[in-house]
Design a protein around this motif. Structure first.
Motif, PDB file in Angstrom:
ATOM      1  N   PRO A  49       0.764  -1.060  -0.133  1.00  0.00           N
ATOM      2  CA  PRO A  49       0.087   0.116   0.066  1.00  0.00           C
ATOM      3  C   PRO A  49       0.358   1.315   0.039  1.00  0.00           C
ATOM      4  CG  PRO A  49      -0.929  -1.697   2.176  1.00  0.00           C
ATOM      5  CD  PRO A  49       0.824  -2.084   0.930  1.00  0.00           C
ATOM      6  N   LEU A  50       0.602   2.054  -0.563  1.00  0.00           N
ATOM      7  CA  LEU A  50       1.623   2.911  -1.120  1.00  0.00           C
ATOM      8  C   LEU A  50       0.647   4.352  -1.668  1.00  0.00           C
ATOM      9  CD1 LEU A  50       4.349   1.755  -3.804  1.00  0.00           C
ATOM     10  CD2 LEU A  50       4.521   2.576  -1.317  1.00  0.00           C
ATOM     11  N   PRO A  51       1.009   5.884  -1.143  1.00  0.00           N
ATOM     12  CA  PRO A  51       0.563   7.081  -1.663  1.00  0.00           C
ATOM     13  C   PRO A  51       0.212   6.602  -3.061  1.00  0.00           C
ATOM     14  CG  PRO A  51       2.700   7.488  -0.843  1.00  0.00           C
ATOM     15  CD  PRO A  51       2.966   6.243  -0.812  1.00  0.00           C
ATOM     16  N   PRO A  52      -1.273   7.270  -2.946  1.00  0.00           N
ATOM     17  CA  PRO A  52      -1.345   6.994  -4.918  1.00  0.00           C
ATOM     18  C   PRO A  52      -1.773   8.150  -5.472  1.00  0.00           C
ATOM     19  CG  PRO A  52      -3.323   6.839  -3.626  1.00  0.00           C
ATOM     20  CD  PRO A  52      -2.437   6.935  -2.241  1.00  0.00           C
ATOM     21  N   GLY A 221      -0.684  10.962 -11.985  1.00  0.00           N
ATOM     22  CA  GLY A 221      -0.956  11.001 -10.165  1.00  0.00           C
ATOM     23  C   GLY A 221       0.961  11.836 -10.254  1.00  0.00           C
ATOM     24  N   HIS A 222       0.636  12.693  -8.917  1.00  0.00           N
ATOM     25  CA  HIS A 222       1.734  13.307  -8.497  1.00  0.00           C
ATOM     26  C   HIS A 222       1.517  14.103  -6.918  1.00  0.00           C
ATOM     27  CE1 HIS A 222       4.730  17.129  -7.829  1.00  0.00           C
ATOM     28  NE2 HIS A 222       5.650  15.651  -7.795  1.00  0.00           N
ATOM     29  N   THR A 223       1.971  13.543  -6.060  1.00  0.00           N
ATOM     30  CA  THR A 223       2.683  14.485  -4.867  1.00  0.00           C
ATOM     31  C   THR A 223       3.871  14.315  -4.117  1.00  0.00           C
ATOM     32  OG1 THR A 223       1.964  12.483  -3.433  1.00  0.00           O
ATOM     33  CG2 THR A 223      -0.099  14.091  -4.276  1.00  0.00           C
ATOM     34  N   GLN A 224       4.731  14.910  -2.905  1.00  0.00           N
ATOM     35  CA  GLN A 224       5.839  15.255  -3.099  1.00  0.00           C
ATOM     36  C   GLN A 224       5.892  13.620  -2.269  1.00  0.00           C
ATOM     37  OE1 GLN A 224       7.449  18.142  -0.196  1.00  0.00           O
ATOM     38  NE2 GLN A 224       9.415  17.066  -0.461  1.00  0.00           N
ATOM     39  N   GLU A 225       5.441  13.384  -1.819  1.00  0.00           N
ATOM     40  CA  GLU A 225       5.135  12.296  -1.629  1.00  0.00           C
ATOM     41  C   GLU A 225       4.617  10.759  -1.983  1.00  0.00           C
ATOM     42  OE1 GLU A 225       3.947   9.311   2.754  1.00  0.00           O
ATOM     43  OE2 GLU A 225       1.941  11.145   1.703  1.00  0.00           O
ATOM     44  N   ALA A 226       4.448  10.767  -2.858  1.00  0.00           N
ATOM     45  CA  ALA A 226       4.242  10.020  -4.375  1.00  0.00           C
ATOM     46  C   ALA A 226       5.341   9.938  -5.114  1.00  0.00           C
ATOM     47  CB  ALA A 226       2.809   9.812  -4.764  1.00  0.00           C
ATOM     48  N   GLY A 227       5.837  10.706  -5.170  1.00  0.00           N
ATOM     49  CA  GLY A 227       6.701  10.512  -6.712  1.00  0.00           C
ATOM     50  C   GLY A 227       5.777  11.313  -8.143  1.00  0.00           C
ATOM     51  N   TYR A 228       6.155  10.910  -8.702  1.00  0.00           N
ATOM     52  CA  TYR A 228       5.222  10.465 -10.251  1.00  0.00           C
ATOM     53  C   TYR A 228       4.562   9.574 -10.346  1.00  0.00           C
ATOM     54  CZ  TYR A 228       6.957  15.658 -10.847  1.00  0.00           C
ATOM     55  OH  TYR A 228       7.032  16.830 -10.952  1.00  0.00           O
ATOM     56  N   GLY A 229       3.567   9.353 -10.633  1.00  0.00           N
ATOM     57  CA  GLY A 229       3.031   8.177 -11.486  1.00  0.00           C
ATOM     58  C   GLY A 229       1.979   7.881 -12.067  1.00  0.00           C
ATOM     59  N   LEU A 230       1.510   6.878 -13.060  1.00  0.00           N
ATOM     60  CA  LEU A 230       0.605   6.739 -13.683  1.00  0.00           C
ATOM     61  C   LEU A 230      -0.345   5.109 -14.075  1.00  0.00           C
ATOM     62  CD1 LEU A 230      -0.627   8.176 -16.765  1.00  0.00           C
ATOM     63  CD2 LEU A 230       1.205   7.114 -17.519  1.00  0.00           C
ATOM     64  N   SER A 246       4.830   3.982 -10.699  1.00  0.00           N
ATOM     65  CA  SER A 246       4.970   4.846  -9.058  1.00  0.00           C
ATOM     66  C   SER A 246       5.945   4.996  -8.144  1.00  0.00           C
ATOM     67  CB  SER A 246       3.529   3.972  -8.035  1.00  0.00           C
ATOM     68  OG  SER A 246       3.726   5.649  -7.047  1.00  0.00           O
ATOM     69  N   GLY A 247       6.765   6.479  -8.185  1.00  0.00           N
ATOM     70  CA  GLY A 247       7.637   6.599  -7.276  1.00  0.00           C
ATOM     71  C   GLY A 247       8.305   7.643  -7.527  1.00  0.00           C
ATOM     72  N   ARG A 254       9.104   9.867 -15.260  1.00  0.00           N
ATOM     73  CA  ARG A 254       7.556   9.103 -15.882  1.00  0.00           C
ATOM     74  C   ARG A 254       6.743   9.028 -17.597  1.00  0.00           C
ATOM     75  NH1 ARG A 254       2.103  12.215 -13.603  1.00  0.00           N
ATOM     76  NH2 ARG A 254       2.826  13.909 -15.434  1.00  0.00           N
ATOM     77  N   ALA A 255       7.258   9.760 -17.793  1.00  0.00           N
ATOM     78  CA  ALA A 255       6.710   9.590 -19.840  1.00  0.00           C
ATOM     79  C   ALA A 255       7.934   8.490 -20.423  1.00  0.00           C
ATOM     80  CB  ALA A 255       7.300  10.789 -20.493  1.00  0.00           C
ATOM     81  N   ARG A 256       8.655   9.009 -20.099  1.00  0.00           N
ATOM     82  CA  ARG A 256       9.952   7.022 -20.400  1.00  0.00           C
ATOM     83  C   ARG A 256       9.748   6.348 -20.028  1.00  0.00           C
ATOM     84  NH1 ARG A 256      14.015  11.440 -19.078  1.00  0.00           N
ATOM     85  NH2 ARG A 256      14.232  10.381 -17.025  1.00  0.00           N
ATOM     86  N   GLU A 257       9.392   6.160 -18.687  1.00  0.00           N
ATOM     87  CA  GLU A 257       9.507   4.926 -18.395  1.00  0.00           C
ATOM     88  C   GLU A 257       8.232   4.267 -18.860  1.00  0.00           C
ATOM     89  OE1 GLU A 257      11.392   2.036 -15.385  1.00  0.00           O
ATOM     90  OE2 GLU A 257      11.428   3.787 -16.747  1.00  0.00           O
TER      91      GLU A 257
END
Length: 387
Positions: A49-52, A221-230, A246-247, A254-257
């Motif tokens: 479970p991670l910040p989404p 998705g993005h917050t400082q805690e969660a990082g950048y996700g998709l 995530s993260g 995020r785009a490259r990955e």
């Protein structure tokens, strides 16, 4: 349980090999799923479970679509914007307290603009308060099998007890595509201008849309805690893949990955036909039957998602409880063919009898028992003394 290990020379369907080039992701957590087969292609910290962040808006959207489908909401219905909705910062539609907004505009605002305020308007319409809606989200997620998800709000705003796993995000993405195909095209919308005075606030943040790789959703998705996700999905030919990352540390990463994992999932795996219904696979021993063995054949066609790079032989095994007691009817399930691709879930295919095998008659059974007894006595008889 009797087991027969099969080799490439034993069965034609095994003329395949497995082991895809592994994808080394820089994401903190990741999950990649082949939609049609349900095959998990990659899982990294997938059940943690991670910040989404805003990716959890997918659950709010699922509940909104469910409410529309049940007649609780209507796309043309206008909902009031509260002070609580207007108060949210971050990504918004710039809604103003007191105005009324169509449900369809709110949904597009959530998908394209990631509107935190739009989520609250939907939440309050369905549950009275955002807090109660978050409780309903948690309960509904559990019912749908998202066992590593808890919600504190409707939009992914940072909160200690607002968590989702990557597998859960993959599950809600799968259900959105499967359960609500009439609404899913909204996720491919590249821009949505709600407020002409905020003309720069119109573009979808999904970096894959428009790249020509079949991407058609779903949520960044993005917050400082969660990082950048998709949470992403793409379709090429007859295949669709769903992935969650995530993260990551930047929008560029995020785009490259996201593009790289999409290309990997399509290029490294392919749907492969391994056998057809009725194909002979092996023989099983028979007890008290008119025949000593019975043929085993596939009960159904076998088509598996397998790596395309031939590195290691495909592991297979026939298992059955034997010897099989007669009488046996053609089509009776006798055992299973277990296919174990390296790094992927095993596949079990029923094996059935390819012919009838009658049981011995009474006298046949007596003779068989007598012969068996005679053989046993002969084995125990003392050897003659040398003269």
């Amino acid at each position: 349980m009797r087991g027969l290990k099969l080799t490439l020379g034993a069965v034609a369907l095994l003329a395949s090999s497995v082991s895809a080039q592994a994808f080394e992701t820089g994401a903190r957590a990741a999950y990649v799923l082949d939609y049609n087969s349900g095959t998990v292609l990659m899982a990294k910290n997938a059940d943690q479970p991670l910040p989404p962040a805003s990716m959890s808006k997918l659950m709010t959207l699922y509940m909104a679509f469910e409410a529309i489908d049940n007649g609780i909401l209507d796309l043309d219905q206008e909902l009031p914007v509260s002070e609580a909705a207007q108060a949210y910062g971050g990504s918004t539609m710039f809604l103003k307290a007191g105005e009324r907004v169509k449900v369809e505009d709110l949904i597009r605002g959530i998908i394209v603009l990631s509107g935190n305020d739009a989520c609250v308007v939907i939440a309050e319409a369905l549950a009275g308060t955002e807090t109660r809606f978050a409780q309903q989200m948690t309960q509904r997620a559990q019912q749908l099998g998202m066992t590593n998800s808890t919600f504190a709000n409707s939009n992914g705003w940072p909160a200690t007890n607002h968590r989702m796993s990557m597998r859960d995000l993959g599950l809600v993405a799968t259900k959105l595509i499967k359960d609500y195909p009439q609404y899913y095209p909204m996720f491919a919308q590249k821009e949505f201008l709600f407020d002409p005075q905020e003309s720069s606030n119109r573009f979808n943040r999904n970096p894959l849309l428009g790249l020509g790789i079949g991407a058609d959703g779903l949520k960044t998705g993005h917050t400082q805690e969660a990082g950048y996700g998709l949470v992403g999905s793409a379709i090429q030919g007859d295949r669709r893949i769903i992935f969650v990352l995530s993260g990551m540390d930047s929008t560029q990463a995020r785009a490259r990955e996201s593009e790289a994992v999409t290309n990997w999932a399509f290029r490294q795996f392919a749907e492969t036909t391994l056998g057809t219904a009725g194909q002979h696979i092996a023989q099983a021993d028979v007890s008290i039957g008119a025949e000593r063995t019975v043929g085993l054949e596939l009960a159904e066609d076998i088509s598996l998602l397998l790596p395309v790079t031939p590195l290691t032989p495909l592991k297979t095994e026939v298992v059955y409880q034997g010897p099989v007691k007669a009488p046996i009817a053609k089509g009776d399930q006798i055992g299973e063919l277990i296919i174990s691709p390296e790094g992927l879930p095993e596949k079990r295919v029923p094996l059935v009898a390819d012919s009838d095998v009658a049981s011995h008659g009474f006298m046949d059974r007596v003779m068989a028992a007598a012969m068996n007894l005679a053989s046993r006595l002969s084995d125990k008889a003392p050897a003659p003394e040398a003269s």
